[in-house]
Motif scaffolding. Sequence first.
Motif, PDB file in Angstrom:
ATOM      1  N   ALA A  22       0.823  -1.204   0.000  1.00 49.34           N
ATOM      2  CA  ALA A  22       0.000   0.000   0.000  1.00 49.34           C
ATOM      3  C   ALA A  22       0.861   1.258   0.000  1.00 49.34           C
ATOM      4  N   GLU A  23       1.944   1.226   0.750  1.00 45.50           N
ATOM      5  CA  GLU A  23       2.850   2.376   0.797  1.00 45.50           C
ATOM      6  C   GLU A  23       3.508   2.618  -0.561  1.00 45.50           C
ATOM      7  N   LEU A  24       3.815   1.539  -1.275  1.00 42.47           N
ATOM      8  CA  LEU A  24       4.407   1.696  -2.605  1.00 42.47           C
ATOM      9  C   LEU A  24       3.423   2.376  -3.554  1.00 42.47           C
ATOM     10  N   GLY A  25       2.160   1.943  -3.539  1.00 40.54           N
ATOM     11  CA  GLY A  25       1.168   2.582  -4.402  1.00 40.54           C
ATOM     12  C   GLY A  25       0.968   4.047  -4.066  1.00 40.54           C
ATOM     13  N   GLY A  26       0.875   4.364  -2.771  1.00 38.99           N
ATOM     14  CA  GLY A  26       0.704   5.757  -2.384  1.00 38.99           C
ATOM     15  C   GLY A  26       1.913   6.606  -2.701  1.00 38.99           C
ATOM     16  N   THR A  27       3.115   6.037  -2.538  1.00 43.67           N
ATOM     17  CA  THR A  27       4.337   6.791  -2.830  1.00 43.67           C
ATOM     18  C   THR A  27       4.445   7.123  -4.312  1.00 43.67           C
ATOM     19  N   VAL A  28       4.106   6.167  -5.163  1.00 36.95           N
ATOM     20  CA  VAL A  28       4.137   6.433  -6.603  1.00 36.95           C
ATOM     21  C   VAL A  28       3.133   7.527  -6.958  1.00 36.95           C
ATOM     22  N   ALA A  29       1.962   7.489  -6.328  1.00 36.14           N
ATOM     23  CA  ALA A  29       0.935   8.494  -6.613  1.00 36.14           C
ATOM     24  C   ALA A  29       1.385   9.900  -6.216  1.00 36.14           C
ATOM     25  N   VAL A  30       1.945  10.042  -5.014  1.00 34.62           N
ATOM     26  CA  VAL A  30       2.381  11.377  -4.590  1.00 34.62           C
ATOM     27  C   VAL A  30       3.570  11.851  -5.408  1.00 34.62           C
ATOM     28  N   LEU A  31       4.443  10.931  -5.811  1.00 32.39           N
ATOM     29  CA  LEU A  31       5.558  11.336  -6.674  1.00 32.39           C
ATOM     30  C   LEU A  31       5.056  11.912  -7.992  1.00 32.39           C
ATOM     31  N   VAL A  32       4.078  11.254  -8.580  1.00 36.21           N
ATOM     32  CA  VAL A  32       3.553  11.721  -9.868  1.00 36.21           C
ATOM     33  C   VAL A  32       2.815  13.039  -9.706  1.00 36.21           C
ATOM     34  N   LEU A  93      11.472  11.450  -0.250  1.00 38.87           N
ATOM     35  CA  LEU A  93      11.899  10.837   1.002  1.00 38.87           C
ATOM     36  C   LEU A  93      11.108   9.563   1.287  1.00 38.87           C
ATOM     37  N   SER A  94       9.831   9.564   0.969  1.00 44.61           N
ATOM     38  CA  SER A  94       8.997   8.373   1.189  1.00 44.61           C
ATOM     39  C   SER A  94       9.490   7.203   0.351  1.00 44.61           C
ATOM     40  N   LEU A  95       9.852   7.468  -0.899  1.00 48.00           N
ATOM     41  CA  LEU A  95      10.363   6.400  -1.753  1.00 48.00           C
ATOM     42  C   LEU A  95      11.686   5.854  -1.221  1.00 48.00           C
ATOM     43  N   PHE A  96      12.572   6.736  -0.791  1.00 45.60           N
ATOM     44  CA  PHE A  96      13.861   6.296  -0.244  1.00 45.60           C
ATOM     45  C   PHE A  96      13.664   5.442   1.010  1.00 45.60           C
ATOM     46  N   LEU A  97      12.796   5.886   1.908  1.00 47.95           N
ATOM     47  CA  LEU A  97      12.562   5.137   3.136  1.00 47.95           C
ATOM     48  C   LEU A  97      11.891   3.793   2.853  1.00 47.95           C
ATOM     49  N   LEU A  98      11.020   3.743   1.854  1.00 45.83           N
ATOM     50  CA  LEU A  98      10.368   2.477   1.522  1.00 45.83           C
ATOM     51  C   LEU A  98      11.381   1.456   1.016  1.00 45.83           C
ATOM     52  N   LEU A  99      12.277   1.872   0.138  1.00 44.83           N
ATOM     53  CA  LEU A  99      13.303   0.956  -0.363  1.00 44.83           C
ATOM     54  C   LEU A  99      14.238   0.513   0.767  1.00 44.83           C
ATOM     55  N   THR A 100      14.604   1.455   1.625  1.00 43.77           N
ATOM     56  CA  THR A 100      15.462   1.111   2.761  1.00 43.77           C
ATOM     57  C   THR A 100      14.765   0.137   3.698  1.00 43.77           C
ATOM     58  N   LYS A 101      13.490   0.368   3.958  1.00 44.81           N
ATOM     59  CA  LYS A 101      12.747  -0.509   4.860  1.00 44.81           C
ATOM     60  C   LYS A 101      12.614  -1.913   4.289  1.00 44.81           C
TER      61      LYS A 101
END
Length: 260
Positions: A22-32, A93-101
Amino acid sequence: MGYKLLHRQWRSTRAMYITMIAELGGTVAVLVLFGIAQPDLYRTKLWRAGNELGFNSSPNVILYSYANYEPYPDIPFVWSQLLTNFNVAISVLSLFLLLTKLIAFIMHVWFPIIAAIINISMIALYAASMGGQAGPDHLDPTYPSSVAWYIAKPCTVAANQKIQGYCRQAKGSFAVTCIMFGIYLANLGLTIWALLPNPANDKVDEDDEDETSSPAALKGGNWEMHGIPQTPRTGGLLYTPRTTAFNTLESKAPLRDQYA
């Protein structure tokens, strides 16, 4: 048995992967959405349209201040470039933290106490973004606004179809921001659940308390020789393979001499 603050296990691995999806989908949406809005796709247009509709101040106050040599006015956060840059920054930052997590979780080093600090920080950042996107505008006392008009009112109040499209895009960005805020709240809930005392989680590790493998647990204190097979003795004399070989070369049979 004692409470472990750092090396704690997550209660549900499946729930963690679900929230990461879910975080991946939301992160892609806010990035776009935030990337499209950068640097000023519709912010000033919505600001001007709101003034024409009588909902908020006008962006012309900046020109008036320059023309009259007046101090630069304090632009409301909802219409400022700072908010646009802030939204782009937290999406990256959300994308970076998601990949790190994800990497840390697979390697079993994503501990709940670390996740709690990060989740609280991201909740604060997205709360600031939500407050900024729907923030007040009291720059013009004639047209005060407690909530941005594109949030509080339907987009159809604007006759211009292009403004309506920008309004829907701004509403979508605000909605995705709220979703990300909720996702990080769910992550914080899982983190708090993992940090709660749990007998199965707080038990002492077997590797740390394995008394059977400690030197003190071995009888007689001969722990150095533990695990080494004992050499058979014959009649009080110690015979090793090497001794037997030498005796054979000397044509001496140990057993025959003993019984003789």
